[in-house]
Design a protein around this motif. Structure first.
Motif, PDB file in Angstrom:
ATOM      1  N   HIS A  53     -18.005   1.132  -6.323  1.00 38.16           N
ATOM      2  CA  HIS A  53     -16.482   1.375  -6.481  1.00 38.16           C
ATOM      3  C   HIS A  53     -15.660   0.054  -6.610  1.00 38.16           C
ATOM      4  N   LYS A  54     -14.821   0.033  -7.592  1.00 34.15           N
ATOM      5  CA  LYS A  54     -14.015  -1.415  -7.992  1.00 34.15           C
ATOM      6  C   LYS A  54     -12.704  -1.254  -6.968  1.00 34.15           C
ATOM      7  N   GLN A  55     -12.612  -1.994  -6.106  1.00 34.25           N
ATOM      8  CA  GLN A  55     -11.589  -2.185  -5.168  1.00 34.25           C
ATOM      9  C   GLN A  55     -10.302  -2.214  -6.037  1.00 34.25           C
ATOM     10  N   ASP A  56      -9.183  -1.447  -5.297  1.00 33.43           N
ATOM     11  CA  ASP A  56      -8.050  -1.241  -6.209  1.00 33.43           C
ATOM     12  C   ASP A  56      -6.929  -2.270  -5.355  1.00 33.43           C
ATOM     13  N   ARG A  57      -5.991  -3.056  -5.912  1.00 36.78           N
ATOM     14  CA  ARG A  57      -5.061  -3.815  -5.382  1.00 36.78           C
ATOM     15  C   ARG A  57      -4.119  -2.979  -4.473  1.00 36.78           C
ATOM     16  N   ASN A  58      -3.793  -1.715  -4.362  1.00 37.94           N
ATOM     17  CA  ASN A  58      -2.939  -0.965  -3.472  1.00 37.94           C
ATOM     18  C   ASN A  58      -3.873  -0.569  -2.446  1.00 37.94           C
ATOM     19  N   ASN A  59      -4.997  -0.154  -2.651  1.00 37.68           N
ATOM     20  CA  ASN A  59      -5.952   0.207  -1.561  1.00 37.68           C
ATOM     21  C   ASN A  59      -6.042  -1.257  -0.570  1.00 37.68           C
ATOM     22  N   PHE A 114       1.121  -1.659   2.012  1.00 36.43           N
ATOM     23  CA  PHE A 114       0.966  -2.456   3.170  1.00 36.43           C
ATOM     24  C   PHE A 114       2.183  -1.890   4.103  1.00 36.43           C
ATOM     25  N   GLU A 115       3.177  -1.818   3.740  1.00 35.47           N
ATOM     26  CA  GLU A 115       4.234  -1.336   4.859  1.00 35.47           C
ATOM     27  C   GLU A 115       4.271  -0.136   5.469  1.00 35.47           C
TER      28      GLU A 115
END
Length: 261
Positions: free
Chosen positions: A146-152, A82-83
């Motif tokens: 696709h499965k969403q990724d938390r970092n993405n 995020f940052e």
């Protein structure tokens, strides 16, 4: 001694994400650890740094997730995606749209174009503008295959937060009401931003200054060459009004910051 990879694997170069999207993370690594260490970290993800830093190349979604996970691991900060996106997303990150960014005039138009033209740098997600007004919009992002990724997801939030900053405004505030990582059909982002002041007081007092100068023309002893005084009154009024506009903007910004604290 391990030889550095010179070509990426076929799996990592699927036409899913343009490398232009990954510029913020490369720049974050370079500014945090130095250029040499950044290249070493990127090479550790089985990606040649020279390939990744070419904005016209493509990488797979799987590689994007791997790079973001590496970012979290090396920084020991789960908010690093995020940052990095929030601080280092620039006009270049938006590829073709960046050419028009300075001429758009507002974050509102930029968000519209990001949704409309996201296919220029992303081939796997579907973006939809759910609602829009002058200082708020809601965007949904869906990954049908696709499965969403938390970092993405965090990286997307950072990129969206960075848009107003390209116009010299504070970063947007993101409310992530639904997340595909938690089972929702799509990630839903509610985005709020502060617009530039309307300059109403600048124009009002500027016109008032001109009117005052014109009225002075009816006074005894007024000479034609003193018409410059009219312009002076107008400029003085305009700049006085801009000070009021600026103070009003600061007051709004500070109040919103206090609300978030």
């Amino acid at each position: 001694m391990t030889m550095a990879r010179t070509l990426p694997s076929r799996e990592d170069t699927a036409l899913e994400f343009r490398c232009a999207c990954l510029r913020p993370y490369v720049q974050f690594l370079e500014n945090t650890y130095g250029a040499d260490k950044a290249r070493e970290i990127i090479a550790g993800t089985n990606m040649p740094p020279d390939y990744l830093t070419n904005p016209d190349n493509w990488v797979s979604y799987g590689y994007v997730c791997r790079l973001l996970k590496t970012l979290v691991n090396v920084t020991h900060d789960k908010m690093a995606p995020f940052e990095a996106a929030r601080l280092y997303s620039t006009r270049a990150s938006f590829k073709t749209l960046g050419l028009f960014l300075l001429h758009l005039g507002s974050p509102r138009t930029m968000y519209k174009l990001i949704v409309q033209f996201n296919h220029l740098w992303n081939k796997i997600s579907e973006w939809r503008l759910v609602s829009m007004n002058r200082s708020k919009c809601v965007i949904s992002v869906r990954y049908p295959r696709h499965k969403q990724d938390r970092n993405n997801c965090l990286a997307l939030q950072g990129s969206l937060a960075a848009v107003p900053h390209q116009f010299g405004l504070p970063h947007a505030r993101i409310n992530h009401s639904k997340c595909a990582c938690d089972g929702a059909d799509a990630c839903v982002y509610e985005i709020r931003w502060t617009n530039a002041p309307d300059r109403l007081w600048g124009w009002r007092l500027g016109l008032a200054g001109v009117a005052t100068g014109l009225l002075a023309g009816f006074l005894p002893g007024w000479a034609p060459h003193l018409s410059l005084v009219v312009a002076a009154f107008g400029l003085a009024g305009y700049f006085a009004g801009r000070i009021i506009d600026y103070q009003a903007r600061l007051k709004t910004m500070y109040s919103r910051i206090e609300e978030q604290a």
